[in-house]
Design a protein around this motif. Structure first.
Motif, PDB file in Angstrom:
ATOM      1  N   LYS A  27      30.728 -16.460  34.267  1.00  0.00           N
ATOM      2  CA  LYS A  27      31.186 -16.275  32.880  1.00  0.00           C
ATOM      3  C   LYS A  27      30.231 -16.957  31.898  1.00  0.00           C
ATOM      4  CE  LYS A  27      35.363 -17.122  30.326  1.00  0.00           C
ATOM      5  NZ  LYS A  27      36.578 -17.899  30.278  1.00  0.00           N
ATOM      6  N   SER A  28      29.691 -18.104  32.326  1.00  0.00           N
ATOM      7  CA  SER A  28      28.768 -18.834  31.453  1.00  0.00           C
ATOM      8  C   SER A  28      27.333 -18.381  31.625  1.00  0.00           C
ATOM      9  CB  SER A  28      28.847 -20.335  31.747  1.00  0.00           C
ATOM     10  OG  SER A  28      30.156 -20.805  31.588  1.00  0.00           O
ATOM     11  N   ARG A  29      27.120 -17.439  32.534  1.00  0.00           N
ATOM     12  CA  ARG A  29      25.777 -16.916  32.840  1.00  0.00           C
ATOM     13  C   ARG A  29      24.829 -18.032  33.235  1.00  0.00           C
ATOM     14  NH1 ARG A  29      26.977 -14.130  28.265  1.00  0.00           N
ATOM     15  NH2 ARG A  29      25.408 -15.198  27.045  1.00  0.00           N
ATOM     16  N   ILE A  30      25.333 -18.907  34.093  1.00  0.00           N
ATOM     17  CA  ILE A  30      24.506 -19.995  34.625  1.00  0.00           C
ATOM     18  C   ILE A  30      24.339 -19.747  36.111  1.00  0.00           C
ATOM     19  CG2 ILE A  30      24.452 -22.483  35.099  1.00  0.00           C
ATOM     20  CD1 ILE A  30      25.965 -22.905  32.507  1.00  0.00           C
ATOM     21  N   SER A  31      23.092 -19.714  36.548  1.00  0.00           N
ATOM     22  CA  SER A  31      22.841 -19.460  37.963  1.00  0.00           C
ATOM     23  C   SER A  31      22.943 -20.777  38.737  1.00  0.00           C
ATOM     24  CB  SER A  31      21.444 -18.862  38.146  1.00  0.00           C
ATOM     25  OG  SER A  31      20.466 -19.816  37.776  1.00  0.00           O
ATOM     26  N   ALA A  32      22.972 -20.629  40.057  1.00  0.00           N
ATOM     27  CA  ALA A  32      23.047 -21.818  40.911  1.00  0.00           C
ATOM     28  C   ALA A  32      21.797 -22.682  40.716  1.00  0.00           C
ATOM     29  CB  ALA A  32      23.184 -21.393  42.375  1.00  0.00           C
ATOM     30  N   GLU A  33      20.642 -22.025  40.559  1.00  0.00           N
ATOM     31  CA  GLU A  33      19.384 -22.775  40.362  1.00  0.00           C
ATOM     32  C   GLU A  33      19.431 -23.575  39.064  1.00  0.00           C
ATOM     33  OE1 GLU A  33      18.619 -19.587  43.213  1.00  0.00           O
ATOM     34  OE2 GLU A  33      19.481 -19.559  41.193  1.00  0.00           O
ATOM     35  N   GLU A  34      19.966 -22.938  38.020  1.00  0.00           N
ATOM     36  CA  GLU A  34      20.040 -23.635  36.727  1.00  0.00           C
ATOM     37  C   GLU A  34      20.995 -24.816  36.810  1.00  0.00           C
ATOM     38  OE1 GLU A  34      19.142 -19.901  33.687  1.00  0.00           O
ATOM     39  OE2 GLU A  34      21.175 -20.267  34.419  1.00  0.00           O
ATOM     40  N   LEU A  35      22.101 -24.624  37.517  1.00  0.00           N
ATOM     41  CA  LEU A  35      23.078 -25.705  37.664  1.00  0.00           C
ATOM     42  C   LEU A  35      22.441 -26.873  38.399  1.00  0.00           C
ATOM     43  CD1 LEU A  35      25.962 -26.743  37.309  1.00  0.00           C
ATOM     44  CD2 LEU A  35      26.543 -25.647  39.481  1.00  0.00           C
ATOM     45  N   MET A  36      21.758 -26.578  39.489  1.00  0.00           N
ATOM     46  CA  MET A  36      21.111 -27.655  40.256  1.00  0.00           C
ATOM     47  C   MET A  36      20.060 -28.369  39.404  1.00  0.00           C
ATOM     48  SD  MET A  36      22.610 -27.962  43.060  1.00  0.00           S
ATOM     49  CE  MET A  36      21.496 -29.145  43.800  1.00  0.00           C
ATOM     50  N   SER A  37      19.350 -27.598  38.600  1.00  0.00           N
ATOM     51  CA  SER A  37      18.326 -28.186  37.727  1.00  0.00           C
ATOM     52  C   SER A  37      18.964 -29.141  36.723  1.00  0.00           C
ATOM     53  CB  SER A  37      17.576 -27.057  37.009  1.00  0.00           C
ATOM     54  OG  SER A  37      16.731 -27.575  36.016  1.00  0.00           O
ATOM     55  N   GLN A  38      20.074 -28.695  36.139  1.00  0.00           N
ATOM     56  CA  GLN A  38      20.772 -29.547  35.160  1.00  0.00           C
ATOM     57  C   GLN A  38      21.314 -30.810  35.833  1.00  0.00           C
ATOM     58  OE1 GLN A  38      21.265 -29.289  31.759  1.00  0.00           O
ATOM     59  NE2 GLN A  38      19.729 -27.684  31.933  1.00  0.00           N
ATOM     60  N   LEU A  39      21.799 -30.666  37.067  1.00  0.00           N
ATOM     61  CA  LEU A  39      22.325 -31.840  37.784  1.00  0.00           C
ATOM     62  C   LEU A  39      21.199 -32.832  38.070  1.00  0.00           C
ATOM     63  CD1 LEU A  39      24.845 -30.245  40.320  1.00  0.00           C
ATOM     64  CD2 LEU A  39      25.374 -31.595  38.289  1.00  0.00           C
ATOM     65  N   ARG A  40      20.046 -32.303  38.472  1.00  0.00           N
ATOM     66  CA  ARG A  40      18.913 -33.194  38.766  1.00  0.00           C
ATOM     67  C   ARG A  40      18.491 -33.968  37.511  1.00  0.00           C
ATOM     68  NH1 ARG A  40      17.220 -28.860  41.994  1.00  0.00           N
ATOM     69  NH2 ARG A  40      15.897 -28.054  40.317  1.00  0.00           N
ATOM     70  N   LEU A  41      18.576 -33.294  36.365  1.00  0.00           N
ATOM     71  CA  LEU A  41      18.239 -33.973  35.110  1.00  0.00           C
ATOM     72  C   LEU A  41      19.206 -35.116  34.811  1.00  0.00           C
ATOM     73  CD1 LEU A  41      17.304 -30.899  32.878  1.00  0.00           C
ATOM     74  CD2 LEU A  41      15.771 -32.737  33.577  1.00  0.00           C
ATOM     75  N   LYS A  42      20.388 -35.021  35.426  1.00  0.00           N
ATOM     76  CA  LYS A  42      21.366 -36.115  35.285  1.00  0.00           C
ATOM     77  C   LYS A  42      21.307 -37.055  36.480  1.00  0.00           C
ATOM     78  CE  LYS A  42      23.440 -34.269  31.649  1.00  0.00           C
ATOM     79  NZ  LYS A  42      23.527 -34.861  30.343  1.00  0.00           N
ATOM     80  N   ASP A  43      20.236 -36.994  37.232  1.00  0.00           N
ATOM     81  CA  ASP A  43      20.044 -37.850  38.414  1.00  0.00           C
ATOM     82  C   ASP A  43      21.084 -37.606  39.493  1.00  0.00           C
ATOM     83  OD1 ASP A  43      19.136 -40.527  36.164  1.00  0.00           O
ATOM     84  OD2 ASP A  43      17.867 -39.056  37.178  1.00  0.00           O
ATOM     85  N   VAL A  44      21.539 -36.386  39.594  1.00  0.00           N
ATOM     86  CA  VAL A  44      22.493 -36.021  40.644  1.00  0.00           C
ATOM     87  C   VAL A  44      21.838 -34.968  41.521  1.00  0.00           C
ATOM     88  CG1 VAL A  44      24.737 -34.954  41.125  1.00  0.00           C
ATOM     89  CG2 VAL A  44      24.478 -36.501  39.171  1.00  0.00           C
ATOM     90  N   THR A  45      21.848 -35.207  42.839  1.00  0.00           N
ATOM     91  CA  THR A  45      21.193 -34.244  43.732  1.00  0.00           C
ATOM     92  C   THR A  45      22.194 -33.450  44.561  1.00  0.00           C
ATOM     93  OG1 THR A  45      20.962 -36.010  45.355  1.00  0.00           O
ATOM     94  CG2 THR A  45      19.059 -35.584  43.932  1.00  0.00           C
ATOM     95  N   ASP A  46      23.432 -33.915  44.603  1.00  0.00           N
ATOM     96  CA  ASP A  46      24.414 -33.256  45.457  1.00  0.00           C
ATOM     97  C   ASP A  46      25.654 -32.890  44.628  1.00  0.00           C
ATOM     98  OD1 ASP A  46      26.175 -34.213  48.540  1.00  0.00           O
ATOM     99  OD2 ASP A  46      26.077 -32.330  47.397  1.00  0.00           O
ATOM    100  N   PRO A  47      25.966 -31.582  44.497  1.00  0.00           N
ATOM    101  CA  PRO A  47      27.154 -31.199  43.726  1.00  0.00           C
ATOM    102  C   PRO A  47      28.446 -31.814  44.285  1.00  0.00           C
ATOM    103  CG  PRO A  47      25.823 -29.272  44.230  1.00  0.00           C
ATOM    104  CD  PRO A  47      25.232 -30.411  44.983  1.00  0.00           C
ATOM    105  N   ALA A  48      28.437 -32.130  45.581  1.00  0.00           N
ATOM    106  CA  ALA A  48      29.639 -32.706  46.203  1.00  0.00           C
ATOM    107  C   ALA A  48      29.947 -34.091  45.628  1.00  0.00           C
ATOM    108  CB  ALA A  48      29.470 -32.791  47.720  1.00  0.00           C
ATOM    109  N   ALA A  49      28.932 -34.711  44.998  1.00  0.00           N
ATOM    110  CA  ALA A  49      29.133 -36.049  44.420  1.00  0.00           C
ATOM    111  C   ALA A  49      29.757 -35.973  43.022  1.00  0.00           C
ATOM    112  CB  ALA A  49      27.795 -36.775  44.334  1.00  0.00           C
TER     113      ALA A  49
END
Lengths: 123, 224
Positions: B107-129
C-alpha cells in the motif's frame, strides 16, 4: 493562532487588492476600448488626433496598468496605435488604416483579458 | 539590468519573510501541502526575475497567497479531522512485532529492499529486532526496537547520572549571546567570573559552552 489570523488578514488583503486592481483595469481598458471603437472609419487628421488621445491615455495609465498587465501587451497596443496614427496621417491607404484599426481594437481587448474569470482564460 | 537586480532583491526578501512566517515546518521534513507550497514558491518566484515582461505582481501575489493559504491550512488541520485525513498521509505500520507487513508495504509502495535500506540507516540489520517500524506522513521511517534490543537506560543499570540538559552556546566568535545566557540560567556576573578565572576577555573566546548541570567549556580564539 496569531499566525493563522495574520494569514487570514493577508489573504483578505490579497483578495481585496486583486478585486480593486480588476475594477481599475476593467474601467481603464473599457475607456480605451470605447476610444478605439469610436475611431473614425477613414484616415485623416481627425483620426490621427483621436489615436493620439488614445496613446496619451495609455501613457498616463501605463504605470498602474503595468503592475498587472504584461509589458508586451501594453507595448503591442502602443505600437499598433503609433502605426495606426501613421496611416491616419498619411491618409492614402484606407485599407491599411482599417486593418490597423481592427488590430488595435483586438490588442486593447487583450489588456484586461486576465481580469475576467473565464474558462478560456483559466485554461 | 537594474530592474533584474531590484526584482531579485525584492523577491528574495519576500521569500525569506514568507519561509520565516511559515515556520520551521517548511525547513524540516515536509507534509504534502508543505511540499507543494515549497515547490510552487520557487517556481513562481523565479518567473519575474528571468522574464522582465512579466509584472512583479505575478510573483508577489502568488507568493503571498501561497503563504497565507499554507499557514491557514496548517492552523485548520488540527481543528478539522476530516480535512487532515483528506490532505495528510497517515502513518503506516510496516513492521509489527518483528514481522514486516506485506500488505502495508504494498500500500505504501515500499519494497523489501527499500525497507531494509531504511532499517540499516537506523542501525538496524534484522527486522526481527524491531517492535514497530512506522512510515510517517513526512516519509521518514520511525523504528522502535523490541525491548531486549533497546540500549539500556541509566535507570535500568542502576546509575543515577546528573541531569546536564543541553550545552548552551554563550559566546560565539567573541560575541555574547544574551538569550543563551538567560536560557542557561546564568547572568553577566557569572560569565565575567568564568572569564576572569581563565584570564580571558569575551572577545578572545571562540566558543564558550555551559550546560544546565554547571559544566563549562571554553575554547579560546587564539591557536594555543
Amino acid at each position: 493562532m496569531r499566525a493563522a489570523l495574520i494569514a487570514a488578514l493577508v489573504l483578505c488583503l490579497v483578495v481585496g487588492l486583486v478585486i480593486g486592481n480588476a475594477v481599475y483595469v476593467r474601467g481603464t481598458v473599457g475607456d480605451m476600448r470605447d476610444m478605439a471603437d469610436s475611431l473614425p472609419e477613414t484616415p485623416g487628421a481627425e483620426a490621427a488626433d483621436a489615436v493620439s488621445l488614445l496613446i496619451d491615455r495609455l501613457d498616463r495609465e501605463e504605470t498602474l496598468l503595468g503592475l498587472s498587465v504584461c509589458f508586451t501587451l501594453i507595448d503591442r497596443v502602443r505600437e499598433l496605435a503609433v502605426s495606426l496614427r501613421a496611416y491616419a496621417q498619411d491618409g492614402s491607404d484606407a485599407a491599411a488604416y482599417a486593418s490597423a484599426r481592427e488590430m488595435l481594437r483586438a490588442a486593447v481587448d487583450d489588456l484586461d483579458r486576465l481580469e475576467y474569470v473565464r474558462l478560456r482564460n483559466i485554461m | 539590468m537594474v530592474t533584474i537586480l531590484v526584482r531579485t532583491l525584492l523577491i528574495y526578501l519576500l521569500l525569506i519573510f514568507t519561509m520565516r512566517f511559515m515556520g520551521k515546518r517548511q525547513l524540516g521534513e515536509l507534509e504534502v501541502s508543505e511540499l507543494v507550497t515549497t515547490l510552487l514558491l520557487s517556481e513562481v518566484a523565479s518567473l519575474p526575475i528571468t522574464n522582465q515582461d512579466i509584472p512583479l505582481a505575478y510573483a508577489l501575489l502568488p507568493i503571498l497567497t501561497l503563504m497565507a493559504l499554507e499557514v491557514l491550512l496548517s492552523g485548520l488541520l488540527p481543528e478539522v479531522p476530516w480535512l487532515k485525513r483528506l490532505l495528510s498521509n497517515r502513518p503506516t505500520i510496516l513492521i509489527r512485532h518483528g514481522k514486516p507487513d506485506r500488505n502495508a508495504m504494498l500500500k505504501s509502495r515500499i519494497s523489501a529492499e527499500e525497507l531494509m535500506s531504511q532499517l540499516r540507516l537506523k542501525d538496524v540489520t534484522d527486522p526481527a529486532a524491531v517492535e514497530y517500524a512506522i512510515a510517517e506522513p513526512n516519509g521518514q521511517l520511525s523504528v522502535i526496537l523490541r525491548a531486549p534490543e533497546q540500549p539500556a537506560t541509566a535507570r535500568e543499570v542502576g546509575a543515577d547520572p546528573t541531569e546536564t540538559g543541553i550545552m548552551h552556546l554563550i559566546i560565539s566568535d567573541g560575541r555574547i549571546n544574551q538569550r543563551s545566557l538567560s536560557l542557561a540560567g546564568r547572568d553577566m556576573a557569572w560569565l565575567e567570573g568564568v572569564l576572569a578565572s581563565r584570564s580571558l576577555r569575551a572577545e578572545d573566546v571562540f566558543m564558550l559552552l555551559a550546560d544546565d548541570g554547571g559544566q563549562v567549556r571554553v575554547l579560546p580564539g587564539s591557536a594555543s
